[in-house]
Design a protein around this motif. Structure first.
Motif, PDB file in Angstrom:
ATOM      1  N   THR A   1       0.813  -1.224   0.000  1.00  0.00           N
ATOM      2  CA  THR A   1       0.000   0.000   0.000  1.00  0.00           C
ATOM      3  C   THR A   1       0.843   1.269   0.000  1.00  0.00           C
ATOM      4  O   THR A   1       0.303   2.364  -0.107  1.00  0.00           O
ATOM      5  CB  THR A   1      -0.926   0.019   1.230  1.00  0.00           C
ATOM      6  N   ARG A   2       2.171   1.108   0.173  1.00  0.00           N
ATOM      7  CA  ARG A   2       3.107   2.240   0.200  1.00  0.00           C
ATOM      8  C   ARG A   2       2.835   3.190   1.368  1.00  0.00           C
ATOM      9  O   ARG A   2       3.035   4.402   1.268  1.00  0.00           O
ATOM     10  CB  ARG A   2       3.083   3.001  -1.131  1.00  0.00           C
ATOM     11  N   GLN A   3       2.368   2.634   2.466  1.00  0.00           N
ATOM     12  CA  GLN A   3       2.161   3.449   3.668  1.00  0.00           C
ATOM     13  C   GLN A   3       3.394   3.382   4.557  1.00  0.00           C
ATOM     14  O   GLN A   3       4.201   2.466   4.477  1.00  0.00           O
ATOM     15  CB  GLN A   3       0.940   2.934   4.454  1.00  0.00           C
ATOM     16  N   ARG A   4       3.506   4.353   5.439  1.00  0.00           N
ATOM     17  CA  ARG A   4       4.609   4.379   6.396  1.00  0.00           C
ATOM     18  C   ARG A   4       4.194   3.623   7.652  1.00  0.00           C
ATOM     19  O   ARG A   4       3.026   3.661   8.044  1.00  0.00           O
ATOM     20  CB  ARG A   4       4.955   5.825   6.760  1.00  0.00           C
ATOM     21  N   ILE A   5       5.120   2.934   8.285  1.00  0.00           N
ATOM     22  CA  ILE A   5       4.848   2.249   9.550  1.00  0.00           C
ATOM     23  C   ILE A   5       5.385   3.126  10.682  1.00  0.00           C
ATOM     24  O   ILE A   5       6.592   3.385  10.756  1.00  0.00           O
ATOM     25  CB  ILE A   5       5.502   0.859   9.601  1.00  0.00           C
ATOM     26  N   ALA A   6       4.495   3.604  11.531  1.00  0.00           N
ATOM     27  CA  ALA A   6       4.886   4.510  12.611  1.00  0.00           C
ATOM     28  C   ALA A   6       5.688   3.793  13.689  1.00  0.00           C
ATOM     29  O   ALA A   6       6.566   4.387  14.320  1.00  0.00           O
ATOM     30  CB  ALA A   6       3.650   5.157  13.227  1.00  0.00           C
ATOM     31  N   GLY A   7       5.383   2.517  13.924  1.00  0.00           N
ATOM     32  CA  GLY A   7       6.098   1.781  14.952  1.00  0.00           C
ATOM     33  C   GLY A   7       5.306   0.587  15.439  1.00  0.00           C
ATOM     34  O   GLY A   7       4.221   0.283  14.934  1.00  0.00           O
ATOM     35  N   VAL A   8       5.882  -0.085  16.437  1.00  0.00           N
ATOM     36  CA  VAL A   8       5.286  -1.286  17.009  1.00  0.00           C
ATOM     37  C   VAL A   8       5.040  -1.070  18.497  1.00  0.00           C
ATOM     38  O   VAL A   8       5.868  -0.483  19.195  1.00  0.00           O
ATOM     39  CB  VAL A   8       6.218  -2.505  16.819  1.00  0.00           C
ATOM     40  N   VAL A   9       3.895  -1.539  18.978  1.00  0.00           N
ATOM     41  CA  VAL A   9       3.580  -1.523  20.411  1.00  0.00           C
ATOM     42  C   VAL A   9       3.401  -2.966  20.856  1.00  0.00           C
ATOM     43  O   VAL A   9       2.585  -3.696  20.287  1.00  0.00           O
ATOM     44  CB  VAL A   9       2.300  -0.720  20.707  1.00  0.00           C
ATOM     45  N   GLU A  10       4.186  -3.374  21.855  1.00  0.00           N
ATOM     46  CA  GLU A  10       4.047  -4.716  22.399  1.00  0.00           C
ATOM     47  C   GLU A  10       3.147  -4.658  23.621  1.00  0.00           C
ATOM     48  O   GLU A  10       3.466  -3.994  24.598  1.00  0.00           O
ATOM     49  CB  GLU A  10       5.420  -5.283  22.778  1.00  0.00           C
ATOM     50  N   ASN A  11       2.028  -5.349  23.563  1.00  0.00           N
ATOM     51  CA  ASN A  11       1.058  -5.358  24.661  1.00  0.00           C
ATOM     52  C   ASN A  11       1.155  -6.675  25.433  1.00  0.00           C
ATOM     53  O   ASN A  11       1.610  -7.687  24.898  1.00  0.00           O
ATOM     54  CB  ASN A  11      -0.357  -5.175  24.104  1.00  0.00           C
ATOM     55  N   MET A  12       0.720  -6.651  26.696  1.00  0.00           N
ATOM     56  CA  MET A  12       0.758  -7.839  27.560  1.00  0.00           C
ATOM     57  C   MET A  12       2.188  -8.392  27.678  1.00  0.00           C
ATOM     58  O   MET A  12       2.419  -9.597  27.621  1.00  0.00           O
ATOM     59  CB  MET A  12      -0.180  -8.931  27.034  1.00  0.00           C
ATOM     60  N   SER A  13       3.136  -7.483  27.827  1.00  0.00           N
ATOM     61  CA  SER A  13       4.550  -7.862  27.777  1.00  0.00           C
ATOM     62  C   SER A  13       4.979  -8.772  28.919  1.00  0.00           C
ATOM     63  O   SER A  13       5.766  -9.698  28.718  1.00  0.00           O
ATOM     64  CB  SER A  13       5.428  -6.611  27.754  1.00  0.00           C
ATOM     65  N   TRP A  14       4.502  -8.483  30.117  1.00  0.00           N
ATOM     66  CA  TRP A  14       4.842  -9.300  31.285  1.00  0.00           C
ATOM     67  C   TRP A  14       3.864  -8.993  32.412  1.00  0.00           C
ATOM     68  O   TRP A  14       3.125  -8.000  32.342  1.00  0.00           O
ATOM     69  CB  TRP A  14       6.276  -9.035  31.757  1.00  0.00           C
TER      70      TRP A  14
END
Length: 377
Positions: free
Chosen positions: A271-284
């Motif tokens: 789609t040629r979109q930018r990825i702002a970042g990743v959020v890891e949920n329920m980490s520990w």
């Protein structure tokens, strides 16, 4: 002693802001009349956009409070009336222009709104919880924020905001309700009870298009789209309707979940979109003795970040890791985001860290004309 005039009252009314449109009622043509009687008695006529306006009580009280501050005012009476079709048309034109077909403001070259499509490869990773809490945190920082619940089948945003108010409609323009300073819209506001939505792809596309174009969002700093899991119709429609939308990937530490989340982010390659970042949920899970239990494993978020960085050829940061906390679940059920209800908890602080990283980003300038003449003379 100064004589009370109609001009004094209208000046005071110019400070009354419509709670849905966020503009002075005097600019919106909502002041029908101002009459001054004996002993400083003031009667103010106010036009409502619709007879069932949910904010009429708030508007009436705001008018009384503003007029009461004018020196020499005695008894105050507010009479409510309703705009006719011509007045509503004029209001719509003043807000949205006279275009025959509603435009998506976030897709226009001059838009400065940051649009984040919150995506996940699979359900159950807490994507909606992350969306709602980020929105509440950003709004608390003074930003103008909106949330579009694009998960048509699994909508949950109204519940998590603790607000089941229906939108107000002015002609074809929809005024979204607000919760904690966040404007939001969801298909749940247009269905009865817990009725399921049974639609195919074209209907999903049209619903998303209407939420983006027909809803009067105003001048937003940030719009968050809570996407359904996977890379199906809605994800494709977002890319088509708002090409500048950035993808915010939510995953858990579990490797199986991370692999699926990577697919949701990798759609940006097509789609040629930018990825702002990743959020890891329920980490520990933080235990009473201060140790951490990795219930869902570890490293999933970092792995997704690294693999997407390699795939797209640009840095995709791990924006934060959100620990497990029952208060997150309780806040979602009770309609009080944890960042507001329990800001002292580790989960709330971790969410605030992610919101802070999004908040400091400048509003977009993509597609804006800089009025520079590049012609050599």
């Amino acid at each position: 002693m100064a004589v009370l005039t109609e001009s004094d009252v209208r000046t005071a009314l110019s400070k009354v802001i419509d709670p849905e449109i966020h503009k002075p009622i005097t600019d919106l043509g909502m002041v029908k009349s101002v009459t001054i009687g004996d002993g400083g008695a003031v009667e103010v006529g106010i036009y409502l956009t619709t007879a069932g306006c949910p904010m009429k009580g708030e508007i009436s009280e705001s008018v009384k409070k503003a007029v009461a501050d004018v020196p020499g005012v005695g008894i105050i009476n507010v009479e409510l009336d309703v705009m006719n079709d011509e007045q509503r048309t004029e209001l719509r034109r003043s807000l949205r222009g006279d275009s025959a077909e509603p435009l998506i403001p976030f897709a226009q070259p001059g838009s400065l709104t940051r649009v984040y499509a919150v995506a996940s490869g699979k359900g159950g990773v807490g994507k909606s919880s992350v969306t709602v809490n980020l929105a509440a945190s950003l709004a608390a920082r003074g930003l103008s924020v909106g949330v579009l619940d694009a998960d048509i089948y699994g909508h949950s945003v109204p519940r998590m905001f603790g607000n089941d108010a229906k939108p107000t409609q002015v002609e074809k323009m929809i005024m979204p309700p607000q919760a904690y300073g966040v404007k939001f819209i969801s298909i749940a506001q247009f269905t009865q009870g817990n009725t399921p939505v049974v639609w195919r792809g074209p209907m999903l596309h049209r619903a998303l298009q209407q939420f983006l174009a027909d809803v009067f969002w105003g001048d937003l700093d940030v719009l968050l789209l809570d996407l359904p899991p996977g890379t199906g119709d809605i994800a494709i429609s977002v890319a088509q309707l708002v090409p500048s939308a950035e993808i915010l990937v939510v995953t858990t530490p579990q490797q199986a979940a991370a692999e699926v989340a990577e697919r949701a982010g990798a759609i940006a390659l097509q789609t040629r979109q930018r990825i702002a970042g990743v959020v890891e949920n329920m980490s520990w899970l933080e235990l009473p003795d201060g140790t951490r239990m990795d219930i869902f494993g570890s490293g999933g978020g970092q792995d997704v970040s690294e693999r997407l960085t390699k795939a797209v050829g640009a840095t995709v940061p791990l924006l934060g890791q959100i620990p497990l906390d029952t208060a997150v679940r309780e806040g979602g059920d009770n309609g009080i985001p944890i960042v507001l209800g329990h800001p002292e908890t580790p989960a709330a602080k971790a969410l605030e860290v992610v919101a802070a990283k999004l908040a400091v980003r400048e509003r977009g300038l993509v597609g804006m004309s800089l009025s520079i003449d590049t012609t050599r003379r």
